[in-house]
Motif scaffolding. Structure first.
Motif, short mmCIF file in Angstrom:
data_model
loop_
_atom_site.label_atom_id
_atom_site.label_comp_id
_atom_site.label_asym_id
_atom_site.label_seq_id
_atom_site.Cartn_x
_atom_site.Cartn_y
_atom_site.Cartn_z
N ALA A 131 14.62 -5.92 11.32
CA ALA A 131 15.21 -4.63 10.92
C ALA A 131 15.63 -4.66 9.45
N ASP A 132 16.16 -5.81 9.02
CA ASP A 132 16.56 -5.95 7.61
C ASP A 132 15.34 -5.89 6.69
N THR A 133 14.24 -6.51 7.13
CA THR A 133 13.02 -6.50 6.31
C THR A 133 12.44 -5.09 6.20
N ILE A 134 12.46 -4.36 7.31
CA ILE A 134 11.97 -2.98 7.28
C ILE A 134 12.78 -2.14 6.30
N GLU A 135 14.08 -2.32 6.31
CA GLU A 135 14.94 -1.59 5.36
C GLU A 135 14.60 -1.98 3.92
N LYS A 136 14.33 -3.26 3.70
CA LYS A 136 13.97 -3.73 2.36
C LYS A 136 12.67 -3.09 1.89
N ILE A 137 11.69 -2.99 2.79
CA ILE A 137 10.41 -2.39 2.43
C ILE A 137 10.59 -0.92 2.05
N ASN B 269 13.27 0.59 0.98
CA ASN B 269 14.00 0.72 -0.29
C ASN B 269 13.11 0.42 -1.49
N ASP B 270 12.24 -0.59 -1.33
CA ASP B 270 11.36 -0.95 -2.43
C ASP B 270 10.42 0.20 -2.79
N PHE B 271 9.78 0.79 -1.80
CA PHE B 271 8.85 1.88 -2.08
C PHE B 271 9.59 3.12 -2.61
N ARG B 272 10.81 3.33 -2.15
CA ARG B 272 11.58 4.47 -2.65
C ARG B 272 11.91 4.31 -4.14
N GLU B 273 12.26 3.09 -4.51
CA GLU B 273 12.75 2.84 -5.86
C GLU B 273 11.62 2.54 -6.85
N ALA B 274 10.43 2.23 -6.34
CA ALA B 274 9.32 1.84 -7.22
C ALA B 274 8.78 3.03 -8.00
N ASP B 275 8.31 2.76 -9.18
CA ASP B 275 7.67 3.78 -10.00
C ASP B 275 6.16 3.65 -9.82
N ILE B 276 5.65 4.13 -8.67
CA ILE B 276 4.23 4.00 -8.34
C ILE B 276 3.48 5.18 -8.97
N GLN B 277 2.55 4.88 -9.86
CA GLN B 277 1.84 5.92 -10.59
C GLN B 277 0.47 6.26 -9.99
N GLU B 278 -0.12 5.28 -9.27
CA GLU B 278 -1.44 5.54 -8.69
C GLU B 278 -1.64 4.65 -7.47
N ALA B 279 -2.59 5.05 -6.62
CA ALA B 279 -2.98 4.26 -5.46
C ALA B 279 -4.46 4.48 -5.21
N SER C 62 15.10 12.42 7.37
CA SER C 62 14.45 11.39 8.18
C SER C 62 14.10 10.23 7.27
N ASN C 63 14.06 9.04 7.82
CA ASN C 63 13.77 7.85 7.03
C ASN C 63 12.26 7.72 6.82
N VAL C 64 11.72 8.57 5.96
CA VAL C 64 10.29 8.65 5.70
C VAL C 64 10.08 8.84 4.20
N VAL C 65 9.05 8.18 3.67
CA VAL C 65 8.64 8.41 2.28
C VAL C 65 7.14 8.68 2.27
N LYS C 66 6.74 9.77 1.62
CA LYS C 66 5.32 10.13 1.56
C LYS C 66 4.90 10.30 0.11
N PHE C 67 3.77 9.68 -0.23
CA PHE C 67 3.21 9.77 -1.57
C PHE C 67 1.98 10.67 -1.53
N ILE C 68 2.06 11.78 -2.26
CA ILE C 68 0.95 12.73 -2.33
C ILE C 68 0.10 12.38 -3.55
N LEU C 69 -1.17 12.07 -3.29
CA LEU C 69 -2.09 11.71 -4.36
C LEU C 69 -2.97 12.90 -4.71
N GLU C 70 -3.68 12.77 -5.79
CA GLU C 70 -4.60 13.85 -6.18
C GLU C 70 -5.77 13.92 -5.19
N ASP C 71 -6.45 15.05 -5.20
CA ASP C 71 -7.66 15.28 -4.39
C ASP C 71 -7.40 15.15 -2.90
N ASP C 72 -6.28 15.68 -2.42
CA ASP C 72 -5.98 15.74 -0.99
C ASP C 72 -5.86 14.37 -0.33
N CYS C 73 -5.42 13.38 -1.09
CA CYS C 73 -5.19 12.05 -0.54
C CYS C 73 -3.67 11.78 -0.45
#
Length: 568
Positions: free
Chosen positions: A461-467, A469-479, A511-522
């Motif tokens: 459970a602690d690891t899931i929380e860590k994951i 938090n990391d994705f929430r705080e990260a500056d992800i520019q592309e995937a 809700s405890n959810v994070v969604k990344f919307i990419l270009e071109d409907d991805c």
């Protein structure tokens, strides 16, 4: 401290004999003891689910009584105690016992219970709440979890799982129960004599089957379709068989080895139609009889899996997104009339394929959070306001609702409609795989995937929380080579428009959810499971061909996996 909780149980003089024996077996296993007692089994918005056994973090008669005590307080608080509670249960270990324990606690508070005499599907419970005009409902089930699990799902007077506002009230009542060992339960025989425990069966079955007739879109199709069906040792056999028969489909072959309810689910690694191994016996039987369609339901029959022959004659298991798209297109394309205010309701992790199909028919679409309770909530909202007319609801995890006489996902309805859709396309000279290809050619090649990472216990459970938090705080520019256009954090209900550098509000509950919307409907999305020790990664891409979509999907997943591996 978990040791204090363990001692409280150990010292309880009236501890159930079976639980006492089980507790003694792990007395020297500190890790097992800690896991059984380090927390209370959480009663969340979908109820509770956990391993069966002794302990505050386990499903047993005491944690069930605690949930039932909270439900009794909720029903009384709503002023609906005289209307009673409908209770159903599946084929799992202790299911009927937990159902009766629930009724015994409710009965002590003067609340009548309507308990099915034998196992029934979850969607029939949803229907029963409405049919009996009950104040609430309970299903004792752990859906498709492994055999050692069971659960307690609560329903409101509309037959839907409790939406957030109601769930918060219910959860508060459950949490106010300070000592689960002291919750009192009435005598079963006395409750039966007093009319506070009422057994129900055929009357509700008959009413449900009558409502099921309305699922059919066309009654003029050839009925020569060959069907293989497996209930995977669960609850669905009778209703699916009867539903198909009353629609004229008589060539239905049951996988007999999986037709008998079995809490061990002994012929499958997992009783989950999302897992392809669950179809192995159905595929063998399908080849033997030349079946046009194979279907499998999970133990409580709220999820349906479908497999159909491909161009090489091999059975292909469709994804939930694909089956949902086919059912939606069949409803919209073949119904005699579609209301102008018709509405498709899906979840934020369900493919955009459905929205595009609905758009092509001029039908509105709406996204909800993950969980069919949110779809049920919207059905009720628009039923009352008249703004929209519900036409179809689905989620990627094999859950579909065609008609709103139930307010939870209904694999029986979906099975009846899937066979009818397959019969229609057969009359057009196509399999469902070929029909799907037709939709892809028209709307674009949508491809999705799901990855679940299991992380058990407190450390998990602690690891899931860590994951998260990391994705929430990260500056992800592309995937996968696609720019990030927006980041939707449902814990704060804020959508960050990355390219514009602005934010806007998301009109959905938190809700405890994070969604990344990419270009071109991805897109890709992270969500911890609410019922299992897992974190789930959802992916969706769109391109013009299958090959391009497969490459794009692999690239997006690789980007996410690289970051995940760096964390764990």
């Amino acid at each position: 401290m978990w040791k204090d909780e363990y001692k409280r149980w150990k010292d309880f003089s009236d501890l159930d004999e079976n639980l006492s024996v089980e507790l003694e077996k792990i007395v020297e296993d500190e890790a097992s003891l800690e896991d059984a007692f380090y927390k209370n089994l959480e009663f969340g918005t979908g109820g509770m689910r956990g391993k069966i056994g002794p302990g505050t973090n386990r499903m047993n008669i005491y944690t069930v009584r605690k949930a039932a005590e909270g439900l009794a307080s909720y029903v009384n608080d709503q002023g609906m105690s005289k209307r009673g509670v409908a209770i159903a249960y599946d084929s799992r270990y202790m299911s009927k016992e937990f159902a009766v324990e629930t009724a015994k606690v409710l009965g002590r508070h003067g609340i009548p219970s309507y308990v099915f005499t034998s196992l029934r599907p979850t969607p029939e419970l949803s229907f029963a709440v409405r049919h009996l005009k009950a104040a609430a409902g309970v299903v004792v089930t752990a859906s498709h979890n492994p055999p050692e699990y069971n659960g307690f799902k609560a329903y409101n007077e509309d037959g839907g799982q409790l939406p957030p506002a109601q769930a918060e009230v219910m959860i508060d009542f459950v949490n106010k129960v300070e000592n689960e060992l002291n919750v009192e339960a009435a005598d079963q025989k006395q409750l039966e004599q007093d009319g506070l425990l009422r057994w129900v069966d055929e009357d509700v079955d008959t009413a449900y089957m009558e409502a099921l007739k309305t699922v059919s879109v066309r009654d003029d199709l050839p009925k020569d379709l060959s069907v293989v069906f497996t209930p995977l040792h669960g609850t669905a056999r009778h209703l699916v068989e009867q539903g198909l028969k009353q629609n004229g489909f008589n060539s239905v072959h049951i996988v007999e080895e999986q037709a008998t309810p079995d809490p061990e689910f002994s012929t499958v690694a997992s009783p989950n139609p999302e897992e392809h191994q669950a179809f192995e016996m159905a595929i063998d039987q399908g080849k033997a009889v030349g079946a046009d369609i194979l279907m499998a339901t999970d133990p409580d029959a709220d999820r349906l899996g479908v497999a159909v022959p491909d161009e090489n004659g091999e059975y292909k298991v469709l994804t939930g997104n694909q089956t949902g798209a086919l059912l939606l297109d069949y409803i919209l394309g073949q119904s005699a009339s579609i209301p102008e205010n018709g509405l498709l309701v899906k979840t934020i992790v369900t493919s955009e394929f459905g929205r595009v199909i609905a758009d092509s028919y001029g039908i509105s679409s709406l996204d909800t959070l993950t969980g069919f309770k949110f779809i049920g909530e919207k059905i009720r909202e628009y039923e009352q306001s008249g703004e929209y007319k519900f036409l179809f609801g689905y989620e990627e995890s094999y859950g579909y609702l065609v008609k709103d006489f139930a307010r939870d996902k209904d694999a029986v309805q979906a099975a009846v409609l899937a066979v009818e859709a397959a019969a229609y396309w057969k009359s057009q000279g196509k399999t469902l795989v070929e029909a799907l290809d037709t939709l892809y050619q028209k709307h674009g090649y949508f491809l999705e995937d799901l990855k679940s990472v299991t992380l058990e216990g407190k450390s998990g459970a602690d690891t899931i929380e860590k994951i998260m938090n990391d994705f929430r705080e990260a500056d992800i520019q592309e995937a996968g080579g696609k720019k990030v256009m927006a980041v939707e954090d449902y814990s704060t209900t804020v959508r960050q428009l990355v390219q514009e550098g602005t934010t806007e509000e998301i009109d959905l509950p938190t809700s405890n959810v994070v969604k990344f919307i990419l270009e071109d409907d991805c897109w890709f999305c992270l969500r911890p499971s609410g019922t299992e020790p897992k974190i789930k990664f959802y992916y969706g891409v769109k391109s013009t061909t299958r090959g391009e979509s497969e490459e794009l999907l692999a690239a997006v997943k690789a980007t996410v996996d690289e970051r995940l591996h760096a964390i764990i």
